[in-house]
Every structure is written in C-alpha cells, then in structure tokens.
Design an enzyme around this catalytic site. Structure first.
Site, PDB file in Angstrom:
ATOM      1  N   ARG A 171     104.091 107.859  -8.908  1.00 54.65           N
ATOM      2  CA  ARG A 171     105.049 106.935  -9.488  1.00 54.65           C
ATOM      3  C   ARG A 171     104.752 105.543  -8.953  1.00 54.65           C
ATOM      4  O   ARG A 171     104.097 105.388  -7.913  1.00 54.65           O
ATOM      5  CB  ARG A 171     106.481 107.342  -9.157  1.00 54.65           C
ATOM      6  CG  ARG A 171     106.687 107.721  -7.728  1.00 54.65           C
ATOM      7  CD  ARG A 171     108.095 108.121  -7.396  1.00 54.65           C
ATOM      8  NE  ARG A 171     108.372 107.598  -6.061  1.00 54.65           N
ATOM      9  CZ  ARG A 171     109.104 106.538  -5.799  1.00 54.65           C
ATOM     10  NH1 ARG A 171     109.691 105.872  -6.783  1.00 54.65           N
ATOM     11  NH2 ARG A 171     109.282 106.111  -4.581  1.00 54.65           N
ATOM     12  N   ARG A 175     111.186  97.416  -9.601  1.00 51.80           N
ATOM     13  CA  ARG A 175     112.550  96.989  -9.271  1.00 51.80           C
ATOM     14  C   ARG A 175     113.030  95.974 -10.272  1.00 51.80           C
ATOM     15  O   ARG A 175     112.375  94.950 -10.477  1.00 51.80           O
ATOM     16  CB  ARG A 175     112.567  96.311  -7.906  1.00 51.80           C
ATOM     17  CG  ARG A 175     112.448  97.266  -6.793  1.00 51.80           C
ATOM     18  CD  ARG A 175     112.667  96.533  -5.474  1.00 51.80           C
ATOM     19  NE  ARG A 175     112.236  97.391  -4.385  1.00 51.80           N
ATOM     20  CZ  ARG A 175     111.845  96.949  -3.219  1.00 51.80           C
ATOM     21  NH1 ARG A 175     111.812  95.665  -2.968  1.00 51.80           N
ATOM     22  NH2 ARG A 175     111.486  97.796  -2.282  1.00 51.80           N
ATOM     23  N   ARG A 248      89.675 108.078   6.527  1.00 49.34           N
ATOM     24  CA  ARG A 248      89.420 106.894   5.704  1.00 49.34           C
ATOM     25  C   ARG A 248      89.394 105.715   6.659  1.00 49.34           C
ATOM     26  O   ARG A 248      90.151 105.656   7.615  1.00 49.34           O
ATOM     27  CB  ARG A 248      90.543 106.709   4.688  1.00 49.34           C
ATOM     28  CG  ARG A 248      90.175 107.172   3.292  1.00 49.34           C
ATOM     29  CD  ARG A 248      91.312 106.964   2.341  1.00 49.34           C
ATOM     30  NE  ARG A 248      91.759 105.590   2.321  1.00 49.34           N
ATOM     31  CZ  ARG A 248      93.052 105.225   2.312  1.00 49.34           C
ATOM     32  NH1 ARG A 248      93.999 106.119   2.356  1.00 49.34           N
ATOM     33  NH2 ARG A 248      93.382 103.966   2.279  1.00 49.34           N
ATOM     34  N   ARG A 279      92.737  92.579   1.408  1.00 46.65           N
ATOM     35  CA  ARG A 279      93.823  91.657   1.728  1.00 46.65           C
ATOM     36  C   ARG A 279      93.484  90.813   2.940  1.00 46.65           C
ATOM     37  O   ARG A 279      92.546  91.109   3.683  1.00 46.65           O
ATOM     38  CB  ARG A 279      95.132  92.410   1.943  1.00 46.65           C
ATOM     39  CG  ARG A 279      95.125  93.397   3.072  1.00 46.65           C
ATOM     40  CD  ARG A 279      96.503  94.025   3.258  1.00 46.65           C
ATOM     41  NE  ARG A 279      96.536  94.787   4.491  1.00 46.65           N
ATOM     42  CZ  ARG A 279      97.629  95.282   5.037  1.00 46.65           C
ATOM     43  NH1 ARG A 279      98.795  95.109   4.454  1.00 46.65           N
ATOM     44  NH2 ARG A 279      97.576  95.957   6.162  1.00 46.65           N
ATOM     45  N   GLU A 305      90.536  92.354   5.395  1.00 43.27           N
ATOM     46  CA  GLU A 305      90.410  93.822   5.460  1.00 43.27           C
ATOM     47  C   GLU A 305      89.508  94.327   4.345  1.00 43.27           C
ATOM     48  O   GLU A 305      89.732  94.017   3.180  1.00 43.27           O
ATOM     49  CB  GLU A 305      91.788  94.475   5.309  1.00 43.27           C
ATOM     50  CG  GLU A 305      92.664  94.261   6.516  1.00 43.27           C
ATOM     51  CD  GLU A 305      93.938  95.092   6.471  1.00 43.27           C
ATOM     52  OE1 GLU A 305      94.832  94.791   7.250  1.00 43.27           O
ATOM     53  OE2 GLU A 305      94.026  96.023   5.635  1.00 43.27           O
ATOM     54  N   TYR A 353      98.921 111.652   9.355  1.00 45.09           N
ATOM     55  CA  TYR A 353      99.334 110.255   9.298  1.00 45.09           C
ATOM     56  C   TYR A 353     100.794 110.150   9.720  1.00 45.09           C
ATOM     57  O   TYR A 353     101.672 110.752   9.121  1.00 45.09           O
ATOM     58  CB  TYR A 353      99.152 109.617   7.915  1.00 45.09           C
ATOM     59  CG  TYR A 353      99.626 108.170   7.994  1.00 45.09           C
ATOM     60  CD1 TYR A 353      98.783 107.187   8.501  1.00 45.09           C
ATOM     61  CD2 TYR A 353     100.929 107.826   7.680  1.00 45.09           C
ATOM     62  CE1 TYR A 353      99.222 105.891   8.684  1.00 45.09           C
ATOM     63  CE2 TYR A 353     101.386 106.525   7.861  1.00 45.09           C
ATOM     64  CZ  TYR A 353     100.517 105.563   8.358  1.00 45.09           C
ATOM     65  OH  TYR A 353     100.966 104.278   8.559  1.00 45.09           O
ATOM     66  N   ASP A 355     103.791 107.283  10.635  1.00 46.68           N
ATOM     67  CA  ASP A 355     104.243 105.918  10.859  1.00 46.68           C
ATOM     68  C   ASP A 355     104.743 105.853  12.291  1.00 46.68           C
ATOM     69  O   ASP A 355     105.005 106.882  12.920  1.00 46.68           O
ATOM     70  CB  ASP A 355     105.367 105.554   9.872  1.00 46.68           C
ATOM     71  CG  ASP A 355     104.799 104.910   8.604  1.00 46.68           C
ATOM     72  OD1 ASP A 355     103.731 104.278   8.685  1.00 46.68           O
ATOM     73  OD2 ASP A 355     105.432 105.044   7.537  1.00 46.68           O
TER      74      ASP A 355
HETATM   75  C1  LIG Z   1      95.409 100.525   9.730  1.00 45.74           C
HETATM   76  C2  LIG Z   1      96.741 101.128  10.133  1.00 45.74           C
HETATM   77  C3  LIG Z   1      97.907 100.434   9.887  1.00 45.74           C
HETATM   78  C4  LIG Z   1      99.148 100.991  10.247  1.00 45.74           C
HETATM   79  N1  LIG Z   1     100.299 100.287   9.968  1.00 45.74           N
HETATM   80  C5  LIG Z   1     101.490 100.817  10.286  1.00 45.74           C
HETATM   81  C6  LIG Z   1     102.700 100.110   9.963  1.00 45.74           C
HETATM   82  O1  LIG Z   1     102.693  99.013   9.390  1.00 45.74           O
HETATM   83  N2  LIG Z   1     103.882 100.697  10.292  1.00 45.74           N
HETATM   84  C7  LIG Z   1     103.956 101.925  10.915  1.00 45.74           C
HETATM   85  O2  LIG Z   1     105.055 102.401  11.199  1.00 45.74           O
HETATM   86  N3  LIG Z   1     102.813 102.595  11.247  1.00 45.74           N
HETATM   87  C8  LIG Z   1     101.593 102.076  10.948  1.00 45.74           C
HETATM   88  N4  LIG Z   1     100.446 102.763  11.281  1.00 45.74           N
HETATM   89  C9  LIG Z   1     100.548 104.025  12.045  1.00 45.74           C
HETATM   90  C10 LIG Z   1     100.500 103.806  13.608  1.00 45.74           C
HETATM   91  O3  LIG Z   1      99.295 103.188  13.954  1.00 45.74           O
HETATM   92  C11 LIG Z   1     100.627 105.161  14.313  1.00 45.74           C
HETATM   93  O4  LIG Z   1     101.890 105.738  14.043  1.00 45.74           O
HETATM   94  C12 LIG Z   1     100.490 105.110  15.850  1.00 45.74           C
HETATM   95  O5  LIG Z   1      99.477 104.273  16.282  1.00 45.74           O
HETATM   96  C13 LIG Z   1     100.215 106.509  16.374  1.00 45.74           C
HETATM   97  O6  LIG Z   1     100.213 106.534  17.782  1.00 45.74           O
HETATM   98  P1  LIG Z   1      99.419 107.656  18.572  1.00 45.74           P
HETATM   99  O7  LIG Z   1      99.825 107.526  20.004  1.00 45.74           O
HETATM  100  O8  LIG Z   1      99.575 108.960  17.922  1.00 45.74           O
HETATM  101  O9  LIG Z   1      97.869 107.308  18.372  1.00 45.74           O
HETATM  102  P2  LIG Z   1      96.933 106.109  18.883  1.00 45.74           P
HETATM  103  O10 LIG Z   1      97.654 104.818  18.851  1.00 45.74           O
HETATM  104  O11 LIG Z   1      95.672 106.207  18.130  1.00 45.74           O
HETATM  105  O12 LIG Z   1      96.650 106.481  20.404  1.00 45.74           O
HETATM  106  C14 LIG Z   1      95.693 107.425  20.815  1.00 45.74           C
HETATM  107  C15 LIG Z   1      95.033 106.906  22.086  1.00 45.74           C
HETATM  108  O13 LIG Z   1      94.223 107.939  22.653  1.00 45.74           O
HETATM  109  C16 LIG Z   1      93.081 107.344  23.210  1.00 45.74           C
HETATM  110  N5  LIG Z   1      92.043 108.379  23.332  1.00 45.74           N
HETATM  111  C17 LIG Z   1      91.460 109.088  22.324  1.00 45.74           C
HETATM  112  N6  LIG Z   1      90.534 109.929  22.816  1.00 45.74           N
HETATM  113  C18 LIG Z   1      90.542 109.762  24.175  1.00 45.74           C
HETATM  114  C19 LIG Z   1      89.792 110.330  25.240  1.00 45.74           C
HETATM  115  N7  LIG Z   1      88.847 111.262  25.033  1.00 45.74           N
HETATM  116  N8  LIG Z   1      90.045 109.904  26.506  1.00 45.74           N
HETATM  117  C20 LIG Z   1      90.984 108.961  26.751  1.00 45.74           C
HETATM  118  N9  LIG Z   1      91.717 108.372  25.773  1.00 45.74           N
HETATM  119  C21 LIG Z   1      91.500 108.771  24.498  1.00 45.74           C
HETATM  120  C22 LIG Z   1      92.720 106.266  22.216  1.00 45.74           C
HETATM  121  O14 LIG Z   1      91.887 105.281  22.815  1.00 45.74           O
HETATM  122  C23 LIG Z   1      94.107 105.720  21.854  1.00 45.74           C
HETATM  123  O15 LIG Z   1      94.475 104.640  22.683  1.00 45.74           O
HETATM  124  C24 LIG Z   1      99.208 102.257  10.883  1.00 45.74           C
HETATM  125  C25 LIG Z   1      98.015 102.966  11.100  1.00 45.74           C
HETATM  126  C26 LIG Z   1      96.802 102.414  10.725  1.00 45.74           C
HETATM  127  C27 LIG Z   1      95.552 103.215  10.944  1.00 45.74           C
END
Ligand SMILES: Cc1cc2nc3c(=O)[nH]c(=O)nc-3n(C[C@H](O)[C@H](O)[C@H](O)COP(=O)(O)OP(=O)(O)OC[C@H]3O[C@@H](n4cnc5c(N)ncnc54)[C@H](O)[C@@H]3O)c2cc1C
Length: 372
Positions: A171, A175, A248, A279, A305, A353, A355
C-alpha cells in the site's frame, strides 16, 4: 570468573543490557570491535555538528514505556521527520499529502485531490498488477509514480520497477490532509547532544574496552565471564559454517561544506533516475530542528546515500527478509539455542530489522528473562 556478564557490542541492545545489569548489582564488561561506542546509532562530532555516521537515525515510537525509559539518558528535541522530494529541481512534500497534490496538480481541496487520484487510477486501467510499476500506478496514479516513486525505487533496488514484483509495495499511504510528518508515531525526536552522548550515559560507570574483536579472542573472553550477551552477527559467531546471511547495504559519501545551510532540511530524496544517490542528509538540521540556531555554525555536513550491493566483509545494514535467508537464520538459531551460556540479541544477533524503540524493548525483555 571476573565478571557476571560479558556484553559483546556497545550498540543500544548491549548498552541497555549492561546498564540494567549493573543497576541490579552485577559485574559487567562491555567490549566492541569498533573504536567507538553506540554501534550503528553512533554520532560523530564534526565542527559542533552531530554526524550520524551509520545512517540517519530518527527516534520515533508509540511505546510509552520505551519513551519514558529512554528519557533518563537524554533530552529529546522536537525534531519531526518531514523529508522533501527533489524531482529534477521540482520540490515536493513527503509523505504524499495535500501539499504534494497541490504542487503536483494545483488542486486545493481534499475532494479535488481524491478525484484526481481516482481519475489517474481509472485511466491506467490496471485490474491485476503484474509488477511493481503496475501496482504503484494502480494505487496512486501515473504522475506520482513517475515523479516520486519510479526513479527512487529503481535506484534502491538496482532494477527497473517493471522487473520488480508487485508485492514489494502493498500500500502507499496517501494523506488528504496538510501533514508533512513522515511517521505516524506518538513520540518523536533526536537526543540533544547526539546519540553517542546518550549511549555514554547508559554505560556510565561500566568498564568498556574498544577495538576488541570478541571472535578473535573468544577463549580468552569466555574465561572472563559467567555469561555472554552477544550482539554481533550470528553467522560470524559460528564462523559462517552454514554460509553467509545476506544484507542490503548503503554507501555514504560525507562532506564538510563551507556554508551554513545546504538544503534547509535534514532529508531530501532525489526521486529521478539520473541522480546517482537516493538522498542527501544534512545532519545539523536533526539537532537544531527548524529553529534559528543552526545558522550559528558557519559550516554544514552532508551525506549522500547510495544503494549498493552487499558482499561478505561489507558493513551489514538491513537483513534480507526472504525465504532463503530466513531458512538459513533458522538453522543458525538452532545452533544458538544449544549455546547455554550465550544470549544472542539485537539486530545482528537475531538477524532482524529492529527500529531503535523495538531494540530497546527487546533488550529490556532480555533483562527481565536474565536478571529479574
Ligand atoms: C541505515 C540505517 C538507518 C536506521 N535508521 C533508523 C531510524 O531512523 N530510526 C530507528 O528507530 N531505527 C533506525 N535504524 C535501526 C537502528 O540502527 C537499530 O535499531 C540499532 O542500531 C540496533 O542496535 P543493536 O545494538 O542491535 O546493533 P548495533 O548498533 O549494530 O550494535 C552491535 C555492535 O556489536 C559490535 N560487534 C559486532 N561484532 C562484534 C565482535 N565480534 N566483537 C566485538 N563487537 C562486535 C558492533 O561493532 C556494534 O557496535 C536504522 C538502521 C540502519 C541500518
């Protein structure tokens, strides 16, 4: 054992877990292989501007519990995501709303806009859309499709809309009000001072070691703690023994410009096919909202980007939710469930994925299961 918990990864999942574990009286060590904390929400200070290094992050949620929880680590500004579309120099408001329709067709009332969309849908005469192009036209008509959807989508997927399946767009929100607020969320904003400061507040008083790859020294680290909270990629943990999970990817080209204001908005989408990037993000407008303070800084930082094909070794961004990767993840999950003293969490550990609000909720659930 020196610590109750070793937390691998200082992103939101790991940092919230560590914060709550310490609060509950547990001893915690956090390690990250990057030179900085905060994972993908990391913001880097450039000339007083907080640059979202791993992609623009806008905090938005309908979860009141999460919203109240996160306030203890940061004060959020009143930023509202209102992206602008640039189609060959013509500017349109997003998401599609009365401002967009007025600019596109000169219509003034919601009835006129609705009638125009219906007229275009009817003219297209598509009953069973066979591909994404037909699907989009059948939902919003030809003009919006051609100027605002086609080029952007083709750049994102690297393929023509005619060759993409129709189910990608189920969809398209239309708005019939004058409302440029992109998210339908009750709460929205950007932490003042940047995300890194917010995560540093979570980790206050906790031992953190940076530039440390857990997998490179797994035995050494395993001997330090009773339990491991692992937020790195699940396939890497098992040495890719069943194959690579795919992602991706996005590529960012970031520039510091000698002017106070480049585009007057945090996000401008380039919706034509010819402009190679999808963008441009102008980071200072996240922090300062739409007030005047931004102009106090004579410089600005922008990031272009580009959609790019992911290959093993690249930064993993978005998990691919297709059958093949879902099945492979399920197999890794079976292996993970057998690791009794390791919890796999976060976007990489669960290949999901999330947020930011969802990853915070998930980390708090994990705390409940583990600690309380
Ligand atoms: C391009 C993009 C845009 C986004 N925009 C939004 C947004 O506008 N709003 C929103 O709500 N969410 C957004 N998100 C989602 C958001 O980024 C995630 O919800 C959040 O970062 C997840 O946190 P995390 O701790 O799971 O992972 P991460 O932030 O990826 O943390 C994982 C950590 O583990 C570390 N690590 C991995 N392997 C190892 C290892 N072997 N040894 C030691 N350290 C390690 C990495 O270095 C990293 O620091 C976006 C995501 C992307 C990709």
């Amino acid at each position: 054992m020196k610590y109750d918990y070793l937390v691998v990864g200082s992103g939101l999942f790991g940092s919230i877990f560590a914060h709550e574990a310490k609060k509950a009286g547990k001893s915690v060590l956090v390690i990250d292989k990057r030179p900085n904390i905060a994972g993908n929400v990391y913001t880097e200070d450039v000339e007083g501007i907080h640059v979202h290094k791993y992609g623009a992050h806008i905090f938005h949620t309908n979860n009141q519990e999460v919203w109240e929880y996160i306030q203890q680590f940061a004060t959020f500004n009143r930023f509202t995501n209102s992206p602008v579309a640039n189609y060959k120099g013509e500017l349109y408001s997003l998401p599609f709303n009365m401002y967009t329709f007025n600019k596109m067709w000169g219509v003034v009332t919601p009835e006129e806009a609705q009638a125009k969309i219906e007229e275009q849908k009817k003219a297209a005469n598509i009953t069973e859309p066979k591909n994404l192009e037909e699907q989009a036209i059948s939902l919003v008509g030809k003009d919006i499709y051609e100027k605002l959807i086609k080029g952007y989508t083709e750049k994102q997927w690297g393929r023509e809309c005619k060759d993409l399946p129709s189910f990608i767009i189920k969809r398209l929100p239309v708005r019939l009000t004058f409302d440029n607020n992109y998210f339908n969320a009750l709460y929205q904003g950007i932490p003042m001072g940047g995300y890194t400061k917010m995560v540093a507040n979570m980790l206050d008083g906790i031992e953190v070691r940076l530039n440390e790859d857990y997998l490179a020294k797994k035995d050494e680290y395993d001997s330090l703690a009773e339990k491991i909270i692992y937020t790195g990629p699940i396939d890497a943990y098992f040495n890719y023994s069943l194959g690579n999970l795919e992602y991706r990817s996005v590529r960012f080209e970031t520039e510091l410009l000698d002017k106070p204001n480049y585009q007057g908005n945090a996000a401008v989408n380039y919706t034509d096919r010819e402009t190679p990037y999808t963008r441009i993000i102008e980071h200072k407008w996240f922090e300062f909202g739409k007030d005047d303070h931004g102009n106090d800084i004579p410089k600005t930082v922008i990031s272009k980007e580009y959609s790019s094909e992911w290959k093993p070794g690249d930064e993993p961004y978005y998990p691919v939710n297709d059958e093949k990767n879902g099945a492979l993840y399920a197999k890794y999950k079976e292996l993970a469930d057998k690791e009794t003293n390791v919890v796999f969490g976060g976007r990489l550990g669960e290949y999901k994925y999330y947020d930011m609000d969802a990853v915070i909720a998930s980390a708090l659930d994990c705390v409940k299961r583990e600690i309380h």
